[in-house]
Design a protein around this motif. Structure first.
Motif, mmCIF file in Angstrom:
data_model
loop_
_atom_site.group_PDB
_atom_site.id
_atom_site.type_symbol
_atom_site.label_atom_id
_atom_site.label_comp_id
_atom_site.label_asym_id
_atom_site.label_seq_id
_atom_site.Cartn_x
_atom_site.Cartn_y
_atom_site.Cartn_z
ATOM 1 N N SER A 158 -17.390 9.348 10.772
ATOM 2 C CA SER A 158 -17.995 9.735 9.484
ATOM 3 C C SER A 158 -16.948 9.850 8.387
ATOM 4 O O SER A 158 -17.224 9.577 7.217
ATOM 5 N N ASN A 159 -15.750 10.288 8.728
ATOM 6 C CA ASN A 159 -14.619 10.340 7.801
ATOM 7 C C ASN A 159 -13.359 10.325 8.664
ATOM 8 O O ASN A 159 -13.470 10.237 9.891
ATOM 9 N N ALA A 160 -12.168 10.390 8.061
ATOM 10 C CA ALA A 160 -10.972 10.262 8.908
ATOM 11 C C ALA A 160 -9.753 10.896 8.266
ATOM 12 O O ALA A 160 -9.656 10.990 7.033
ATOM 13 N N TYR A 161 -8.818 11.323 9.125
ATOM 14 C CA TYR A 161 -7.525 11.839 8.679
ATOM 15 C C TYR A 161 -6.431 10.997 9.343
ATOM 16 O O TYR A 161 -6.425 10.820 10.561
ATOM 17 N N ALA A 162 -5.494 10.513 8.524
ATOM 18 C CA ALA A 162 -4.373 9.718 9.042
ATOM 19 C C ALA A 162 -3.074 10.495 8.822
ATOM 20 O O ALA A 162 -2.602 10.626 7.699
ATOM 21 N N LEU A 163 -2.532 11.021 9.916
ATOM 22 C CA LEU A 163 -1.273 11.791 9.859
ATOM 23 C C LEU A 163 -0.116 10.805 10.016
ATOM 24 O O LEU A 163 0.409 10.605 11.115
ATOM 25 N N VAL A 164 0.225 10.137 8.924
ATOM 26 C CA VAL A 164 1.176 9.022 9.002
ATOM 27 C C VAL A 164 2.545 9.398 8.436
ATOM 28 O O VAL A 164 2.690 10.380 7.715
ATOM 29 N N ARG A 165 3.539 8.625 8.757
ATOM 30 C CA ARG A 165 4.893 8.762 8.235
ATOM 31 C C ARG A 165 5.586 7.414 8.400
ATOM 32 O O ARG A 165 5.435 6.833 9.468
ATOM 33 N N PRO A 166 6.346 6.913 7.455
ATOM 34 C CA PRO A 166 6.710 7.511 6.169
ATOM 35 C C PRO A 166 5.534 7.557 5.194
ATOM 36 O O PRO A 166 4.540 6.840 5.373
ATOM 37 N N PRO A 167 5.663 8.416 4.148
ATOM 38 C CA PRO A 167 4.610 8.520 3.147
ATOM 39 C C PRO A 167 4.561 7.280 2.259
ATOM 40 O O PRO A 167 5.345 6.346 2.449
ATOM 41 N N GLY A 168 3.640 7.266 1.276
ATOM 42 C CA GLY A 168 3.470 6.004 0.548
ATOM 43 C C GLY A 168 3.274 6.057 -0.957
ATOM 44 O O GLY A 168 3.450 5.047 -1.633
ATOM 45 N N HIS A 169 2.937 7.222 -1.531
ATOM 46 C CA HIS A 169 2.389 7.174 -2.897
ATOM 47 C C HIS A 169 3.410 6.902 -4.006
ATOM 48 O O HIS A 169 3.014 6.684 -5.139
ATOM 49 N N HIS A 170 4.706 6.915 -3.675
ATOM 50 C CA HIS A 170 5.708 6.545 -4.690
ATOM 51 C C HIS A 170 6.087 5.061 -4.628
ATOM 52 O O HIS A 170 6.759 4.558 -5.535
ATOM 53 N N ALA A 171 5.734 4.383 -3.556
ATOM 54 C CA ALA A 171 6.194 2.997 -3.370
ATOM 55 C C ALA A 171 5.625 2.088 -4.453
ATOM 56 O O ALA A 171 4.422 2.103 -4.738
ATOM 57 N N LEU A 172 6.494 1.311 -5.054
ATOM 58 C CA LEU A 172 6.131 0.395 -6.142
ATOM 59 C C LEU A 172 5.941 -1.006 -5.562
ATOM 60 O O LEU A 172 6.331 -1.267 -4.418
ATOM 61 N N PRO A 173 5.373 -1.938 -6.340
ATOM 62 C CA PRO A 173 5.170 -3.287 -5.802
ATOM 63 C C PRO A 173 6.458 -3.916 -5.269
ATOM 64 O O PRO A 173 6.438 -4.573 -4.224
ATOM 65 N N ASP A 174 7.593 -3.694 -5.952
ATOM 66 C CA ASP A 174 8.814 -4.417 -5.582
ATOM 67 C C ASP A 174 9.928 -3.541 -5.031
ATOM 68 O O ASP A 174 11.039 -4.003 -4.838
ATOM 69 N N ARG A 175 9.661 -2.262 -4.782
ATOM 70 C CA ARG A 175 10.683 -1.432 -4.149
ATOM 71 C C ARG A 175 10.093 -0.112 -3.662
ATOM 72 O O ARG A 175 9.069 0.347 -4.180
ATOM 73 N N GLY A 176 10.781 0.455 -2.677
ATOM 74 C CA GLY A 176 10.404 1.780 -2.209
ATOM 75 C C GLY A 176 10.904 2.828 -3.183
ATOM 76 O O GLY A 176 11.723 2.554 -4.062
ATOM 77 N N MET A 177 10.421 4.041 -3.009
ATOM 78 C CA MET A 177 10.846 5.132 -3.884
ATOM 79 C C MET A 177 10.444 6.451 -3.235
ATOM 80 O O MET A 177 9.409 6.519 -2.563
ATOM 81 N N GLY A 178 11.269 7.470 -3.450
ATOM 82 C CA GLY A 178 10.884 8.822 -3.028
ATOM 83 C C GLY A 178 10.431 8.904 -1.578
ATOM 84 O O GLY A 178 9.398 9.509 -1.288
ATOM 85 N N LEU A 179 11.217 8.336 -0.670
ATOM 86 C CA LEU A 179 10.960 8.344 0.776
ATOM 87 C C LEU A 179 9.834 7.405 1.205
ATOM 88 O O LEU A 179 9.535 7.294 2.380
ATOM 89 N N CYS A 180 9.196 6.752 0.245
ATOM 90 C CA CYS A 180 8.048 5.889 0.563
ATOM 91 C C CYS A 180 8.493 4.430 0.687
ATOM 92 O O CYS A 180 9.307 3.961 -0.109
ATOM 93 N N ARG A 188 5.227 -0.268 8.827
ATOM 94 C CA ARG A 188 3.998 -1.079 8.891
ATOM 95 C C ARG A 188 2.876 -0.304 9.591
ATOM 96 O O ARG A 188 1.713 -0.402 9.216
ATOM 97 N N LEU A 189 3.239 0.448 10.632
ATOM 98 C CA LEU A 189 2.233 1.231 11.363
ATOM 99 C C LEU A 189 1.708 2.391 10.520
ATOM 100 O O LEU A 189 0.573 2.846 10.697
ATOM 101 N N SER A 190 2.552 2.888 9.617
ATOM 102 C CA SER A 190 2.104 3.966 8.739
ATOM 103 C C SER A 190 1.032 3.443 7.779
ATOM 104 O O SER A 190 -0.063 4.013 7.677
ATOM 105 N N ALA A 191 1.332 2.340 7.094
ATOM 106 C CA ALA A 191 0.321 1.730 6.227
ATOM 107 C C ALA A 191 -0.892 1.307 7.058
ATOM 108 O O ALA A 191 -2.058 1.526 6.667
ATOM 109 N N GLY A 192 -0.619 0.734 8.229
ATOM 110 C CA GLY A 192 -1.696 0.259 9.100
ATOM 111 C C GLY A 192 -2.564 1.398 9.624
ATOM 112 O O GLY A 192 -3.752 1.205 9.902
ATOM 113 N N GLY A 193 -1.978 2.588 9.753
ATOM 114 C CA GLY A 193 -2.746 3.757 10.192
ATOM 115 C C GLY A 193 -3.810 4.134 9.167
ATOM 116 O O GLY A 193 -4.944 4.477 9.519
ATOM 117 N N VAL A 194 -3.444 4.066 7.881
ATOM 118 C CA VAL A 194 -4.421 4.390 6.834
ATOM 119 C C VAL A 194 -5.475 3.278 6.748
ATOM 120 O O VAL A 194 -6.659 3.546 6.548
#
Ligand SMILES: [Zn+2]
Length: 372
Positions: free
Chosen positions: A131-153, A112-118
């Motif tokens: 002016s802009n921002a970098y979020a060094l978060v973990r776990p990653p997120g771009h594979h996560a689907l609406p109804d399940r996690g995937m690929g470490l996300c 939750r803190l990872s998503a919340g960080g972004v």
């Protein structure tokens, strides 16, 4: 105004378990270091502090993404499933049985803190605090689907932030640019039929088991052209990425005219990555970051948030990350690429005839499918 910076020590406490590399546990699998070692991001954060760059950034505190924020892109059933996995004494998996997205006991709050960080980084930019921002978060997120996690996300961090920008800040159009070496399949699926979010993914063609990410995937019937895939052949380096970004990505992002740009910045297209098979170096990540900063300045008053995704070389990812954060901040620590003598002299950094043919074809297919 300075650049916002999100990092928490407990991001590295997210427990990926002891399966070696990406191999699921089994009788003949000796436990070892998971591919996504906590050290990779810890070392990136450490370099940003030791270099002095952190002193010139504005810390943005991450707060846990709320149910309301998560449920804009995930199903209630998935959140319930994760609550169950979270309670298991030895943890479980976020991907419902695939055994490829480990989920440690008590790790739900970190996800939750990872998503919340972004989300926090995005809000700081939209509020004008940075002016802009970098979020060094973990776990990653771009594979996560609406109804399940995937690929470490676990949660689709960038998608959750895009929805927060739209629902909570009235942002109309968002562009997501993903240069992780894997296809950003989760982000694509979430916004597949949404004409207000342009999803762009530059990735290695069909890496791992992913069957998605073909150039012909251009969005659902209500959103044709709001999905852009740039699958590049294994072995692509500096010039292939620059050619593809300049010819295919930049003009389409410009034409979409987003009010906010979010970047899913994976570093697994780097020369030393044990997962991807690309050749990018620190200078290439600096170039990519410069390109999106220029695009943001041109189309959306510089409103740009970069979120950390994959990247599995503990020794090299920190320098790539430093280059991107330096570029956002307009700073130069002078550290550069200590392995540049290996990366930049590789002859395959030039555009090969085969890569040129692939990029020509991608452009032709896109021109036919959707007018630029
Ligand atoms: Zn990746």
């Amino acid at each position: 105004m300075s650049t916002g910076w999100v990092w928490r020590d407990d991001y590295s406490w997210y427990d990926m378990g002891h399966s070696p590399g990406l191999i699921p546990p089994g009788r003949y699998v000796e436990p070892g270091d998971h591919l996504d070692q906590p050290a990779t991001r810890q070392r990136a954060a450490s370099l940003i502090r030791v270099s002095g760059l952190a002193d010139r950034l504005t810390p943005v505190p991450a707060t846990a993404a709320t149910d309301e924020q998560l449920l804009r892109v995930h199903t209630p059933d998935y959140l319930d499933f994760l609550i169950g996995q979270d309670a298991l004494p030895k943890g479980g998996y976020a991907d419902r049985g695939l055994w490829r997205s480990p989920f440690g006991h008590g790790n739900l709050e970190i996800a939750r803190l990872s998503a919340g960080g972004v989300v926090a980084a995005t809000k700081a930019v939209l509020d004008g605090a940075v002016s802009n921002a970098y979020a060094l978060v973990r776990p990653p997120g771009h594979h996560a689907l609406p109804d399940r996690g995937m690929g470490l996300c676990v949660f689709a961090n960038v998608a959750v932030a895009a929805e927060a920008a739209r629902q909570e800040h009235g942002v109309g159009r968002v562009a997501v640019i993903d240069w992780d070496v894997h296809h950003g399949n989760g982000t694509q699926e979430i916004f597949w039929d949404d004409p207000h979010v342009l999803t762009v993914s530059m990735h290695q063609d069909r890496l791992l088991q992913l069957s998605t990410g073909d150039v012909e995937e251009v969005g659902g019937p209500d959103a044709l052209g709001a999905c852009l895939n740039v699958p590049l052949p294994p072995g692509s380096g500096s010039q292939a990425y620059r050619e593809a970004f300049t010819r295919i990505v930049a003009p389409r992002v410009r034409a979409f005219a987003p009010e906010l740009i979010l970047v899913a910045s994976g570093y697994d297209a780097s020369f030393f990555d044990p997962n991807g098979h690309m050749l990018l170096g620190v200078g290439d990540y600096r170039w990519l970051a410069g390109q999106v900063a220029e695009l943001a300045a041109e189309v959306c008053q510089g409103r740009l948030v970069v979120a950390h995704e994959g990247g599995y070389s503990p020794s090299y990812v920190p320098y790539c990350t430093l280059a991107v954060v330096e570029t956002l901040a307009g700073e130069d620590t002078g550290i550069g690429d200590p392995a540049g003598f290996i990366v930049e002299t590789n002859p395959f950094q030039d555009l090969t005839p085969e890569q040129a043919r692939v990029i020509d074809r991608l452009e032709a297919v896109l021109d036919e499918a959707v007018a630029p």
